[in-house]
Design a protein around this motif. Sequence first.
Motif, PDB file in Angstrom:
ATOM      1  N   LYS A 185     -64.546  30.610 -46.058  1.00 18.76           N
ATOM      2  CA  LYS A 185     -65.526  29.945 -45.198  1.00 18.76           C
ATOM      3  C   LYS A 185     -66.739  29.476 -46.007  1.00 18.76           C
ATOM      4  CE  LYS A 185     -63.118  30.856 -41.525  1.00 18.76           C
ATOM      5  NZ  LYS A 185     -62.064  29.971 -41.155  1.00 18.76           N
ATOM      6  N   THR A 186     -67.137  30.267 -46.985  1.00 15.75           N
ATOM      7  CA  THR A 186     -68.249  29.882 -47.850  1.00 15.75           C
ATOM      8  C   THR A 186     -67.903  28.606 -48.617  1.00 15.75           C
ATOM      9  OG1 THR A 186     -68.950  32.175 -48.068  1.00 15.75           O
ATOM     10  CG2 THR A 186     -69.738  30.637 -49.747  1.00 15.75           C
ATOM     11  N   ASN A 187     -66.677  28.536 -49.116  1.00 16.46           N
ATOM     12  CA  ASN A 187     -66.230  27.337 -49.827  1.00 16.46           C
ATOM     13  C   ASN A 187     -66.191  26.127 -48.896  1.00 16.46           C
ATOM     14  OD1 ASN A 187     -65.940  28.911 -52.114  1.00 16.46           O
ATOM     15  ND2 ASN A 187     -63.735  29.121 -51.914  1.00 16.46           N
ATOM     16  N   LEU A 188     -65.707  26.324 -47.685  1.00 16.27           N
ATOM     17  CA  LEU A 188     -65.687  25.228 -46.710  1.00 16.27           C
ATOM     18  C   LEU A 188     -67.094  24.766 -46.368  1.00 16.27           C
ATOM     19  CD1 LEU A 188     -62.857  26.248 -44.218  1.00 16.27           C
ATOM     20  CD2 LEU A 188     -62.954  24.194 -45.616  1.00 16.27           C
ATOM     21  N   TYR A 189     -68.008  25.705 -46.239  1.00 12.50           N
ATOM     22  CA  TYR A 189     -69.401  25.369 -45.960  1.00 12.50           C
ATOM     23  C   TYR A 189     -69.955  24.472 -47.067  1.00 12.50           C
ATOM     24  CZ  TYR A 189     -74.370  25.896 -45.030  1.00 12.50           C
ATOM     25  OH  TYR A 189     -75.691  25.638 -44.786  1.00 12.50           O
ATOM     26  N   ALA A 190     -69.648  24.805 -48.315  1.00 12.96           N
ATOM     27  CA  ALA A 190     -70.115  23.996 -49.438  1.00 12.96           C
ATOM     28  C   ALA A 190     -69.542  22.586 -49.373  1.00 12.96           C
ATOM     29  CB  ALA A 190     -69.746  24.662 -50.755  1.00 12.96           C
ATOM     30  N   VAL A 191     -68.260  22.477 -49.036  1.00 17.79           N
ATOM     31  CA  VAL A 191     -67.620  21.162 -48.942  1.00 17.79           C
ATOM     32  C   VAL A 191     -68.265  20.335 -47.827  1.00 17.79           C
ATOM     33  CG1 VAL A 191     -65.473  19.980 -48.306  1.00 17.79           C
ATOM     34  CG2 VAL A 191     -65.430  21.871 -49.935  1.00 17.79           C
ATOM     35  N   PHE A 192     -68.450  20.943 -46.663  1.00 21.05           N
ATOM     36  CA  PHE A 192     -69.038  20.216 -45.539  1.00 21.05           C
ATOM     37  C   PHE A 192     -70.503  19.873 -45.792  1.00 21.05           C
ATOM     38  CE2 PHE A 192     -65.491  22.117 -43.005  1.00 21.05           C
ATOM     39  CZ  PHE A 192     -64.871  20.917 -42.729  1.00 21.05           C
ATOM     40  N   THR A 193     -71.224  20.715 -46.483  1.00 20.24           N
ATOM     41  CA  THR A 193     -72.616  20.415 -46.827  1.00 20.24           C
ATOM     42  C   THR A 193     -72.687  19.214 -47.763  1.00 20.24           C
ATOM     43  OG1 THR A 193     -73.281  22.721 -46.541  1.00 20.24           O
ATOM     44  CG2 THR A 193     -74.718  21.336 -47.886  1.00 20.24           C
ATOM     45  N   ARG A 194     -71.771  19.173 -48.717  1.00 25.26           N
ATOM     46  CA  ARG A 194     -71.731  18.035 -49.627  1.00 25.26           C
ATOM     47  C   ARG A 194     -71.386  16.747 -48.876  1.00 25.26           C
ATOM     48  NH1 ARG A 194     -68.930  18.229 -55.424  1.00 25.26           N
ATOM     49  NH2 ARG A 194     -70.750  17.282 -56.336  1.00 25.26           N
ATOM     50  N   ALA A 195     -70.430  16.824 -47.966  1.00 27.48           N
ATOM     51  CA  ALA A 195     -70.062  15.653 -47.163  1.00 27.48           C
ATOM     52  C   ALA A 195     -71.244  15.197 -46.312  1.00 27.48           C
ATOM     53  CB  ALA A 195     -68.859  15.973 -46.285  1.00 27.48           C
ATOM     54  N   LYS A 196     -71.915  16.140 -45.694  1.00 28.53           N
ATOM     55  CA  LYS A 196     -73.079  15.815 -44.860  1.00 28.53           C
ATOM     56  C   LYS A 196     -74.146  15.095 -45.675  1.00 28.53           C
ATOM     57  CE  LYS A 196     -76.879  18.042 -42.450  1.00 28.53           C
ATOM     58  NZ  LYS A 196     -77.509  19.320 -42.117  1.00 28.53           N
ATOM     59  N   ASN A 197     -74.439  15.622 -46.851  1.00 25.85           N
ATOM     60  CA  ASN A 197     -75.455  14.990 -47.704  1.00 25.85           C
ATOM     61  C   ASN A 197     -75.030  13.589 -48.123  1.00 25.85           C
ATOM     62  OD1 ASN A 197     -77.109  17.230 -47.536  1.00 25.85           O
ATOM     63  ND2 ASN A 197     -76.321  18.148 -49.397  1.00 25.85           N
ATOM     64  N   SER A 198     -73.758  13.401 -48.359  1.00 29.72           N
ATOM     65  CA  SER A 198     -73.248  12.075 -48.698  1.00 29.72           C
ATOM     66  C   SER A 198     -73.411  11.111 -47.528  1.00 29.72           C
ATOM     67  CB  SER A 198     -71.779  12.176 -49.096  1.00 29.72           C
ATOM     68  OG  SER A 198     -71.253  10.913 -49.386  1.00 29.72           O
ATOM     69  N   TYR A 199     -73.106  11.580 -46.329  1.00 30.78           N
ATOM     70  CA  TYR A 199     -73.274  10.739 -45.135  1.00 30.78           C
ATOM     71  C   TYR A 199     -74.734  10.369 -44.937  1.00 30.78           C
ATOM     72  CZ  TYR A 199     -68.569  12.362 -43.894  1.00 30.78           C
ATOM     73  OH  TYR A 199     -67.239  12.657 -43.897  1.00 30.78           O
TER      74      TYR A 199
END
Length: 74
Positions: free
Chosen positions: A38-52
């Motif tokens: 879940k921590t890894n997924l959080y990092a991926v989604f945070t990166r996607a959010k920042n990109s958006y």
Amino acid sequence: MVNKLIFDNIEYILDDYGQSVKSLALRLDSADKEIQEKTNLYAVFTRAKNSYIQELKREMIAKKSGVDIGSLFD
């Protein structure tokens, strides 16, 4: 299979304990792995959010100024 646990800098060998302790240790290990996933997924989604957010900023600036900032860096 988990063979040992470390709590408060003390190592416990699970072979010295009964099945209930071994079962709890397996559940603990499973929970730790799930937390890491879940921590890894959080990092991926945070990166996607920042990109958006960055893309939204570019689009909004381009719309407001008439200048495509993205094309300036290509």
